[in-house]
Design a protein around this motif. Sequence first.
Motif, PDB file in Angstrom:
ATOM      1  N   TYR A 142       0.709  -1.054   0.009  1.00 55.90           N
ATOM      2  CA  TYR A 142      -0.018  -0.146   0.087  1.00 55.90           C
ATOM      3  C   TYR A 142       0.825   1.258  -0.011  1.00 55.90           C
ATOM      4  CZ  TYR A 142      -3.437  -3.250   1.369  1.00 55.90           C
ATOM      5  OH  TYR A 142      -4.362  -4.616   1.422  1.00 55.90           O
ATOM      6  N   ALA A 143       2.113   0.934  -0.077  1.00 54.10           N
ATOM      7  CA  ALA A 143       3.042   2.224  -0.098  1.00 54.10           C
ATOM      8  C   ALA A 143       2.750   3.300  -1.283  1.00 54.10           C
ATOM      9  CB  ALA A 143       4.485   1.816  -0.190  1.00 54.10           C
ATOM     10  N   GLY A 144       2.238   2.916  -2.258  1.00 54.45           N
ATOM     11  CA  GLY A 144       1.814   4.037  -3.042  1.00 54.45           C
ATOM     12  C   GLY A 144       0.370   4.595  -2.961  1.00 54.45           C
ATOM     13  N   ALA A 145      -0.371   4.452  -1.908  1.00 47.60           N
ATOM     14  CA  ALA A 145      -1.680   4.920  -1.965  1.00 47.60           C
ATOM     15  C   ALA A 145      -1.434   6.588  -1.436  1.00 47.60           C
ATOM     16  CB  ALA A 145      -2.332   4.293  -0.730  1.00 47.60           C
ATOM     17  N   LYS A 146      -2.659   7.113  -2.216  1.00 47.85           N
ATOM     18  CA  LYS A 146      -2.630   8.584  -1.860  1.00 47.85           C
ATOM     19  C   LYS A 146      -4.049   9.069  -1.161  1.00 47.85           C
ATOM     20  CE  LYS A 146      -0.341   9.767  -6.469  1.00 47.85           C
ATOM     21  NZ  LYS A 146      -0.474  10.357  -7.587  1.00 47.85           N
ATOM     22  N   PRO A 147      -4.022  10.041  -0.539  1.00 47.76           N
ATOM     23  CA  PRO A 147      -5.227  10.613   0.190  1.00 47.76           C
ATOM     24  C   PRO A 147      -6.251  10.376  -0.844  1.00 47.76           C
ATOM     25  CG  PRO A 147      -3.575  12.048   0.892  1.00 47.76           C
ATOM     26  CD  PRO A 147      -2.894  11.077  -0.347  1.00 47.76           C
ATOM     27  N   GLY A 148      -7.476   9.767  -0.345  1.00 47.97           N
ATOM     28  CA  GLY A 148      -8.719   9.637  -0.914  1.00 47.97           C
ATOM     29  C   GLY A 148      -8.869   8.433  -1.963  1.00 47.97           C
ATOM     30  N   ASP A 149      -7.412   7.534  -2.057  1.00 47.30           N
ATOM     31  CA  ASP A 149      -7.732   6.338  -2.800  1.00 47.30           C
ATOM     32  C   ASP A 149      -8.536   5.259  -2.165  1.00 47.30           C
ATOM     33  OD1 ASP A 149      -5.904   7.375  -4.772  1.00 47.30           O
ATOM     34  OD2 ASP A 149      -4.210   6.238  -4.067  1.00 47.30           O
ATOM     35  N   ALA A 150      -8.726   5.422  -0.703  1.00 48.62           N
ATOM     36  CA  ALA A 150      -9.326   4.145  -0.205  1.00 48.62           C
ATOM     37  C   ALA A 150     -10.061   4.782   0.872  1.00 48.62           C
ATOM     38  CB  ALA A 150      -8.289   3.192   0.326  1.00 48.62           C
ATOM     39  N   THR A 151     -11.527   4.502   0.790  1.00 51.00           N
ATOM     40  CA  THR A 151     -12.460   5.040   1.725  1.00 51.00           C
ATOM     41  C   THR A 151     -13.578   3.874   1.954  1.00 51.00           C
ATOM     42  OG1 THR A 151     -13.878   5.809  -0.008  1.00 51.00           O
ATOM     43  CG2 THR A 151     -12.259   7.328   0.873  1.00 51.00           C
ATOM     44  N   LEU A 152     -14.231   3.994   3.150  1.00 53.22           N
ATOM     45  CA  LEU A 152     -15.229   3.206   3.582  1.00 53.22           C
ATOM     46  C   LEU A 152     -16.544   3.590   3.434  1.00 53.22           C
ATOM     47  CD1 LEU A 152     -13.742   2.170   6.912  1.00 53.22           C
ATOM     48  CD2 LEU A 152     -13.850   0.656   5.386  1.00 53.22           C
ATOM     49  N   GLY A 153     -17.453   3.038   2.594  1.00 48.37           N
ATOM     50  CA  GLY A 153     -18.624   3.346   2.398  1.00 48.37           C
ATOM     51  C   GLY A 153     -18.678   4.702   1.570  1.00 48.37           C
ATOM     52  N   PRO A 154     -19.258   5.800   2.162  1.00 48.17           N
ATOM     53  CA  PRO A 154     -19.316   7.113   1.104  1.00 48.17           C
ATOM     54  C   PRO A 154     -18.082   7.724   1.327  1.00 48.17           C
ATOM     55  CG  PRO A 154     -20.790   7.315   3.122  1.00 48.17           C
ATOM     56  CD  PRO A 154     -20.180   5.801   3.120  1.00 48.17           C
ATOM     57  N   GLY A 155     -17.239   7.397   2.314  1.00 49.10           N
ATOM     58  CA  GLY A 155     -16.065   8.211   2.511  1.00 49.10           C
ATOM     59  C   GLY A 155     -16.320   9.214   3.645  1.00 49.10           C
ATOM     60  N   PRO A 156     -15.244   9.822   4.123  1.00 50.58           N
ATOM     61  CA  PRO A 156     -15.333  11.083   5.160  1.00 50.58           C
ATOM     62  C   PRO A 156     -16.130  12.119   4.945  1.00 50.58           C
ATOM     63  CG  PRO A 156     -13.081  11.164   3.952  1.00 50.58           C
ATOM     64  CD  PRO A 156     -13.841  10.019   3.492  1.00 50.58           C
ATOM     65  N   GLY A 157     -16.873  12.467   5.796  1.00 49.04           N
ATOM     66  CA  GLY A 157     -17.625  13.756   5.685  1.00 49.04           C
ATOM     67  C   GLY A 157     -17.822  14.488   7.362  1.00 49.04           C
ATOM     68  N   PRO A 158     -18.268  15.654   7.175  1.00 43.39           N
ATOM     69  CA  PRO A 158     -18.525  16.239   8.615  1.00 43.39           C
ATOM     70  C   PRO A 158     -18.903  15.465   9.593  1.00 43.39           C
ATOM     71  CG  PRO A 158     -18.929  17.835   6.763  1.00 43.39           C
ATOM     72  CD  PRO A 158     -18.963  16.391   6.233  1.00 43.39           C
ATOM     73  N   SER A 159     -19.989  14.665   9.341  1.00 40.78           N
ATOM     74  CA  SER A 159     -20.627  13.683  10.252  1.00 40.78           C
ATOM     75  C   SER A 159     -19.937  12.232  10.356  1.00 40.78           C
ATOM     76  CB  SER A 159     -22.057  13.543   9.951  1.00 40.78           C
ATOM     77  OG  SER A 159     -22.184  12.786   8.730  1.00 40.78           O
ATOM     78  N   SER A 160     -18.939  12.156   9.983  1.00 45.83           N
ATOM     79  CA  SER A 160     -18.251  10.710  10.202  1.00 45.83           C
ATOM     80  C   SER A 160     -17.580  11.019  11.566  1.00 45.83           C
ATOM     81  CB  SER A 160     -17.178  10.789   9.081  1.00 45.83           C
ATOM     82  OG  SER A 160     -17.802  10.655   7.740  1.00 45.83           O
ATOM     83  N   ARG A 161     -17.807   9.756  12.282  1.00 43.19           N
ATOM     84  CA  ARG A 161     -17.165   9.794  13.551  1.00 43.19           C
ATOM     85  C   ARG A 161     -15.576   9.467  13.136  1.00 43.19           C
ATOM     86  NH1 ARG A 161     -21.155   5.752  13.998  1.00 43.19           N
ATOM     87  NH2 ARG A 161     -19.865   4.246  13.705  1.00 43.19           N
ATOM     88  N   LEU A 162     -14.892  10.094  13.999  1.00 43.69           N
ATOM     89  CA  LEU A 162     -13.287   9.956  14.005  1.00 43.69           C
ATOM     90  C   LEU A 162     -12.783   9.401  15.220  1.00 43.69           C
ATOM     91  CD1 LEU A 162     -10.765  10.287  12.429  1.00 43.69           C
ATOM     92  CD2 LEU A 162     -10.570  12.637  13.078  1.00 43.69           C
ATOM     93  N   LEU A 163     -13.182  10.162  16.553  1.00 42.58           N
ATOM     94  CA  LEU A 163     -12.762   9.724  17.599  1.00 42.58           C
ATOM     95  C   LEU A 163     -13.583   9.007  18.520  1.00 42.58           C
ATOM     96  CD1 LEU A 163     -10.626  12.868  18.781  1.00 42.58           C
ATOM     97  CD2 LEU A 163      -9.777  11.034  17.570  1.00 42.58           C
ATOM     98  N   LEU A 164     -13.661   7.819  19.300  1.00 40.47           N
ATOM     99  CA  LEU A 164     -14.329   7.407  20.346  1.00 40.47           C
ATOM    100  C   LEU A 164     -13.344   7.477  21.439  1.00 40.47           C
ATOM    101  CD1 LEU A 164     -15.896   4.140  18.484  1.00 40.47           C
ATOM    102  CD2 LEU A 164     -17.044   6.573  19.161  1.00 40.47           C
ATOM    103  N   TYR A 165     -13.228   8.612  22.219  1.00 43.52           N
ATOM    104  CA  TYR A 165     -12.193   8.953  23.249  1.00 43.52           C
ATOM    105  C   TYR A 165     -12.923   8.654  24.428  1.00 43.52           C
ATOM    106  CZ  TYR A 165      -7.894   9.834  20.900  1.00 43.52           C
ATOM    107  OH  TYR A 165      -6.599   9.480  20.196  1.00 43.52           O
ATOM    108  N   PHE A 166     -12.330   7.733  25.326  1.00 41.91           N
ATOM    109  CA  PHE A 166     -12.866   7.628  26.807  1.00 41.91           C
ATOM    110  C   PHE A 166     -12.536   8.746  27.599  1.00 41.91           C
ATOM    111  CE2 PHE A 166     -12.188   3.257  25.208  1.00 41.91           C
ATOM    112  CZ  PHE A 166     -13.621   2.842  25.411  1.00 41.91           C
ATOM    113  N   THR A 167     -13.734   9.323  28.239  1.00 42.19           N
ATOM    114  CA  THR A 167     -13.449  10.519  29.219  1.00 42.19           C
ATOM    115  C   THR A 167     -12.778   9.942  30.225  1.00 42.19           C
ATOM    116  OG1 THR A 167     -15.525   9.826  30.181  1.00 42.19           O
ATOM    117  CG2 THR A 167     -15.743  11.487  28.290  1.00 42.19           C
ATOM    118  N   SER A 168     -11.992  11.026  30.985  1.00 46.08           N
ATOM    119  CA  SER A 168     -11.060  10.574  32.261  1.00 46.08           C
ATOM    120  C   SER A 168     -12.078  10.818  33.510  1.00 46.08           C
ATOM    121  CB  SER A 168      -9.842  11.600  32.189  1.00 46.08           C
ATOM    122  OG  SER A 168     -10.325  12.725  32.403  1.00 46.08           O
ATOM    123  N   GLY A 169     -13.095  10.436  33.418  1.00 48.08           N
ATOM    124  CA  GLY A 169     -14.023  10.287  34.654  1.00 48.08           C
ATOM    125  C   GLY A 169     -13.459   9.215  35.818  1.00 48.08           C
ATOM    126  N   SER A 170     -13.476   9.653  37.003  1.00 51.04           N
ATOM    127  CA  SER A 170     -12.546   9.023  38.144  1.00 51.04           C
ATOM    128  C   SER A 170     -13.677   7.812  38.765  1.00 51.04           C
ATOM    129  CB  SER A 170     -12.381   9.762  39.237  1.00 51.04           C
ATOM    130  OG  SER A 170     -13.370  10.531  39.498  1.00 51.04           O
TER     131      SER A 170
END
Length: 557
Positions: A142-170
């Motif tokens: 995959y060394a020759g891949a460029k941005p936009g060559d490979a996407t899942l479903g419709p690809g990235p958009g503003p509503s696409s999830r990017l982080l599922l980050y755990f809060t640091s609640g105690s």
Amino acid sequence: MRTTTPETVAELIASQWGDHRPGLKYADGVLSHHRTAREAAARAALLVDLLPPGAEPHIGVLLDNTPEFPFWLGAAALAGAAVAGINPTRRGPELARDILHTDCRILVTERSHLPLLRGLDLPGVRLLVTDTDEYEALLGPYAGAKPGDATLGPGPGPSSRLLLYFTSGSTGAPKAAICTQGRLAGAGASLARHFSVTPDDVHYICMPLFHGNAVIADWLPALAGGAAVALRRRFSASAFLDDVRTYGATYFTYVGRAVQYLLATPPRPDDRAHPLRLGFGTEAGAVDAARFAERFGVRLVEGYGATEGGASVQRTPDTPPGALGRAGAGDDLAVIDPETGIECPPAELDARGRLLNGSEAIGELVNKGRSLFEGYWRNPDAEAARTRDGWYWTGDLFFRDPDGFLYFAGRTDDRLRVDSENLAAAVIENILARWTRAAAVAVYAVPDEVAGDQVMAAVALREGAVFSPQGFAAFLAAQPDLGTKMAPRYVRVVGAMPTTATNKVHRVSLRREAFRTTDQVWWRPRGEDAYRKLEGEDLTGLLAAYEAQGRAELLGR
């Protein structure tokens, strides 16, 4: 720096293509912006091929701050997937729970973390171990891949999830906050504008990338402003200035405990010989911020904006010392008494800015307007608790002065009720931080033997300092804003303050241990002003009082 707000983080990653200036600095070398984008594109293509059909587009990342971490953040952005940051201090079933709860079918890790995974039941989860020949062979095609060559479903958009980050609640199981590309891109661009980030800047990332502080407040504004980033595998106070000089770092993010670690290092004649211009973070406290500026010549800017995005406080040029600022654009923030639902009265501050009516003025910060909160992954109960009555409840304590400026006063979990009076741990900590013998202070509640709470403080002393009960009592008596209920009844002298993986004080462990510790504990018996050691008959009698009132089970809660 960009003049328009990007719609996605994928757009920011793609904009690095063709930029051959230094973009990523780390212990083993320097990579260009173009190279980092190329590495992200290769991993995006690999991800698209590896993810099973029908699986949630989620990748678990269990790494220290190595280049692979931003590569996979970029890969997820380009592919339209989400990264779940996995905390390496979690163990056993709790670690497995985090991975499985976020529906990760791929877990990216490194050899040093493999012992953490040994014996865990992780059905359907494929491991990618970055520092192995097998991983390099897997990436090779995959060394020759460029941005936009490979996407899942419709690809990235503003509503696409990017982080599922755990809060640091105690308390309780961590909650995975959902962060979309649109919100994160906007946050990065906003911070880049606010701090005038340019391609000449270098953002030093020493806070862990599995936590929102490093990604949202450090990596993203660097992307938006075209700045380079420099990685430290794990935070090190002793290596901080050497790193800053080596990498030419101009900006870093922090939490309050990290600042205390830096202040505790031995002073050097060259403490001000560095390119740093700014630190941005939370919970440093006015006293430590002033000490930091005096010693290192670097301004610390306190901010407020949780990973969840439910409320933000923005600093303005007229923000007074100790305050964080006013409500961000579009937010309708109020300080609410959580017991009555009524807005708290304004704070009364003396000429030195010290709070005089904390019991009445401190409440929970609530956003009554529109909220950017995007929910928690598979946790409707936690979502409902955050958004009850149509408002967003931050879980953080604040007070507001008559001019509308907001001041942080701690977490709701850090609220104490002493003799029917509500107190905030952060307010007491800020007072105790003035004690020159203290390198770090943590205040927390322990149950009163009859009803309510009592104030306990853990104190880490500066090098060479000795705890003097008479000197500490005299210091307390000289503080004009220390209310009659605020003076710690118990003082625990610790060799080192216990911390979480994100360098925050681990108050849960302090509360749970209470008096059951090998550390030296001093106390003031009821009705007395002098401190003495809590041992022998004093300790036995105190524990008997808890038993007699049926409150012994609360110790170690």
